[in-house]
Write a protein that holds these residues in place. Structure first.
Motif, mmCIF file in Angstrom:
data_model
loop_
_atom_site.group_PDB
_atom_site.id
_atom_site.type_symbol
_atom_site.label_atom_id
_atom_site.label_comp_id
_atom_site.label_asym_id
_atom_site.label_seq_id
_atom_site.Cartn_x
_atom_site.Cartn_y
_atom_site.Cartn_z
ATOM 1 N N ALA A 66 68.450 -22.695 43.394
ATOM 2 C CA ALA A 66 68.143 -21.840 42.545
ATOM 3 C C ALA A 66 69.836 -21.303 42.147
ATOM 4 O O ALA A 66 70.681 -21.851 41.687
ATOM 5 C CB ALA A 66 67.890 -20.670 43.290
ATOM 6 N N ARG A 67 70.333 -20.372 42.910
ATOM 7 C CA ARG A 67 71.710 -20.016 42.885
ATOM 8 C C ARG A 67 72.665 -21.233 42.894
ATOM 9 O O ARG A 67 72.257 -22.183 43.976
ATOM 10 C CB ARG A 67 72.102 -19.172 43.612
ATOM 11 C CG ARG A 67 72.077 -19.026 45.164
ATOM 12 C CD ARG A 67 72.347 -17.729 45.586
ATOM 13 N NE ARG A 67 72.581 -17.587 47.122
ATOM 14 C CZ ARG A 67 71.288 -18.053 48.188
ATOM 15 N NH1 ARG A 67 69.886 -17.926 47.365
ATOM 16 N NH2 ARG A 67 71.251 -17.905 49.623
ATOM 17 N N THR A 68 73.867 -21.063 42.859
ATOM 18 C CA THR A 68 74.886 -21.809 42.854
ATOM 19 C C THR A 68 75.473 -21.675 44.634
ATOM 20 O O THR A 68 75.747 -21.072 44.540
ATOM 21 C CB THR A 68 76.126 -21.661 42.256
ATOM 22 O OG1 THR A 68 76.205 -22.022 40.481
ATOM 23 C CG2 THR A 68 77.073 -23.092 42.729
ATOM 24 N N ALA B 195 78.007 -26.320 50.157
ATOM 25 C CA ALA B 195 77.964 -27.293 48.998
ATOM 26 C C ALA B 195 79.225 -28.527 50.077
ATOM 27 O O ALA B 195 78.169 -29.428 49.615
ATOM 28 C CB ALA B 195 78.716 -27.162 48.139
ATOM 29 N N GLY B 196 79.870 -28.322 50.563
ATOM 30 C CA GLY B 196 80.658 -29.189 51.877
ATOM 31 C C GLY B 196 79.396 -29.258 52.529
ATOM 32 O O GLY B 196 79.905 -30.787 53.163
ATOM 33 N N LEU B 197 78.992 -28.267 53.716
ATOM 34 C CA LEU B 197 78.216 -29.121 54.303
ATOM 35 C C LEU B 197 77.194 -30.244 54.574
ATOM 36 O O LEU B 197 76.447 -31.070 54.141
ATOM 37 C CB LEU B 197 77.279 -27.862 55.231
ATOM 38 C CG LEU B 197 78.452 -27.075 55.743
ATOM 39 C CD1 LEU B 197 77.003 -25.742 56.378
ATOM 40 C CD2 LEU B 197 78.576 -27.911 57.326
ATOM 41 N N VAL B 198 76.162 -30.319 52.612
ATOM 42 C CA VAL B 198 75.549 -31.003 52.451
ATOM 43 C C VAL B 198 76.563 -32.536 51.647
ATOM 44 O O VAL B 198 76.092 -33.338 51.784
ATOM 45 C CB VAL B 198 74.950 -30.713 50.137
ATOM 46 C CG1 VAL B 198 74.382 -30.957 50.148
ATOM 47 C CG2 VAL B 198 74.332 -28.846 50.813
ATOM 48 N N PRO C 159 62.084 -28.858 50.817
ATOM 49 C CA PRO C 159 62.067 -29.186 49.010
ATOM 50 C C PRO C 159 63.045 -28.212 47.931
ATOM 51 O O PRO C 159 64.358 -29.056 47.254
ATOM 52 C CB PRO C 159 61.129 -28.952 47.692
ATOM 53 C CG PRO C 159 60.007 -27.924 48.489
ATOM 54 C CD PRO C 159 60.405 -28.486 50.650
ATOM 55 N N PHE C 160 63.581 -26.671 48.956
ATOM 56 C CA PHE C 160 64.696 -26.337 48.556
ATOM 57 C C PHE C 160 65.808 -26.954 48.923
ATOM 58 O O PHE C 160 66.439 -26.443 49.434
ATOM 59 C CB PHE C 160 64.688 -24.772 48.449
ATOM 60 C CG PHE C 160 64.763 -23.006 47.541
ATOM 61 C CD1 PHE C 160 65.121 -24.027 46.318
ATOM 62 C CD2 PHE C 160 65.056 -23.020 48.365
ATOM 63 C CE1 PHE C 160 65.579 -23.198 45.521
ATOM 64 C CE2 PHE C 160 65.566 -21.249 47.322
ATOM 65 C CZ PHE C 160 65.978 -21.402 46.032
ATOM 66 N N LEU C 161 67.117 -26.678 47.144
ATOM 67 C CA LEU C 161 68.163 -27.045 48.453
ATOM 68 C C LEU C 161 68.657 -26.239 48.870
ATOM 69 O O LEU C 161 69.946 -26.491 49.958
ATOM 70 C CB LEU C 161 69.169 -27.579 46.879
ATOM 71 C CG LEU C 161 70.174 -28.115 47.411
ATOM 72 C CD1 LEU C 161 70.629 -29.260 48.265
ATOM 73 C CD2 LEU C 161 71.038 -28.537 46.046
ATOM 74 N N ASN C 162 68.928 -24.916 48.378
ATOM 75 C CA ASN C 162 69.351 -23.061 48.894
ATOM 76 C C ASN C 162 68.767 -23.450 50.422
ATOM 77 O O ASN C 162 70.020 -23.296 51.286
ATOM 78 C CB ASN C 162 69.202 -22.888 48.001
ATOM 79 C CG ASN C 162 70.044 -22.836 46.901
ATOM 80 O OD1 ASN C 162 69.463 -23.303 45.637
ATOM 81 N ND2 ASN C 162 70.844 -21.186 46.743
ATOM 82 N N GLY C 163 67.929 -23.728 50.627
ATOM 83 C CA GLY C 163 67.114 -23.444 52.338
ATOM 84 C C GLY C 163 67.753 -24.825 52.715
ATOM 85 O O GLY C 163 68.111 -24.720 53.814
ATOM 86 N N VAL C 164 67.515 -25.978 52.626
ATOM 87 C CA VAL C 164 68.559 -27.099 53.775
ATOM 88 C C VAL C 164 70.017 -26.608 53.676
ATOM 89 O O VAL C 164 69.918 -27.211 54.447
ATOM 90 C CB VAL C 164 68.501 -28.504 52.120
ATOM 91 C CG1 VAL C 164 69.513 -29.661 53.287
ATOM 92 C CG2 VAL C 164 66.950 -29.159 52.299
#
Length: 242
Positions: free
Chosen positions: A16-18, A24-27, A100-105
């Motif tokens: 969803a949101r950026t 982002a760094g942790l990903v 599945p949700f990147l923001n959740g990860v």
């Protein structure tokens, strides 16, 4: 051209949101060390090899046990509050979380970094892709907390709880392993009960009304649960693998 069905089964959004800079760094830096491999049969020992000391996690307060007391799968962990809380409360257990949700990860990675939990591995994607690669009879406990209800009748085929899925899940659960399912949608609770009670590999553990009206001991309330987006109070269903 035939579509790749593996990438269609989750149906919902994957981002969803950026992401905030920290997330982002942790990903980029932490997730590669905790991610379930994308292909191949999964080996629990290899998957939970010690995390390198330079990835930014706080050192564990006690040595991780050579033999875990339980191996647990949480399907759809949302922001990771429940998953990380359980992992930190039970460092002797191994946890695989799927979302599945990147923001959740990304949110879950923040909780892991702050807690220093060493006993969690993550998969961003469809839980069925992980279950298909797990060894037989290797799970002691499975959590499915507030999955997407797909309330419209024409979308019921998209619900996670389906006969084929239950067959796959039964394969990887040990005899006596427990499935814990929670929803705040009455129709999805009825749907789940119908499917699980029809499947002879599972037994519903409820003996009285309070067993499905109250969460099981040790439950950690999540942000989704607090929003009360469903059409009923949460319903808590526990099943055992025969």
């Amino acid at each position: 051209m035939t579509p790749d069905i593996r990438h269609l089964r989750s149906y919902g959004r994957i981002k969803a949101r950026t992401l905030k800079p920290r997330q982002a760094g942790l990903v980029e830096t932490l997730l590669p060390h905790l991610a379930v491999p994308e292909e191949g049969a999964l080996d629990w020992e290899e998957l939970f090899a010690p995390v390198a000391e330079d990835v930014g996690l706080a050192p564990p307060t006690a040595p991780l046990p050579a033999e875990p007391s339980a191996q647990i799968l949480e399907i759809g962990f949302g922001g990771g509050e429940h998953l990380v809380s359980q992992a930190t409360a039970h460092p002797d257990r191994r946890f695989i979380g799927v979302e599945p949700f990147l923001n959740g990860v990304a949110s879950c990675l923040r909780h892991i970094e702050e807690s220093g939990a060493q006993n969690i591995r993550l998969h961003q994607g469809d839980a069925r892709d992980v279950i298909a690669r797990l060894p037989d009879a290797s799970l002691d406990l499975v959590y499915i907390l507030f999955p997407d209800p797909w309330p419209k009748t024409r979308h019921h085929k998209r619900r996670l709880i389906q006969p084929e899925f239950l067959g796959d899940l039964a394969r990887v659960m040990k005899p006596g392993a427990e499935l814990r399912f929670a929803t705040d949608w009455a129709n999805y609770a009825a749907w789940t009960l119908e499917h699980l009670m029809r499947d002879r590999r599972f037994t519903w553990l409820a003996e009285r009304a309070e067993d499905w009206r109250q969460p099981w001991p040790g439950h950690v309330t999540t942000r989704y649960e607090e929003k009360k987006l469903g059409d009923c109070a949460p319903i808590w269903l526990r099943f055992v693998r025969r």
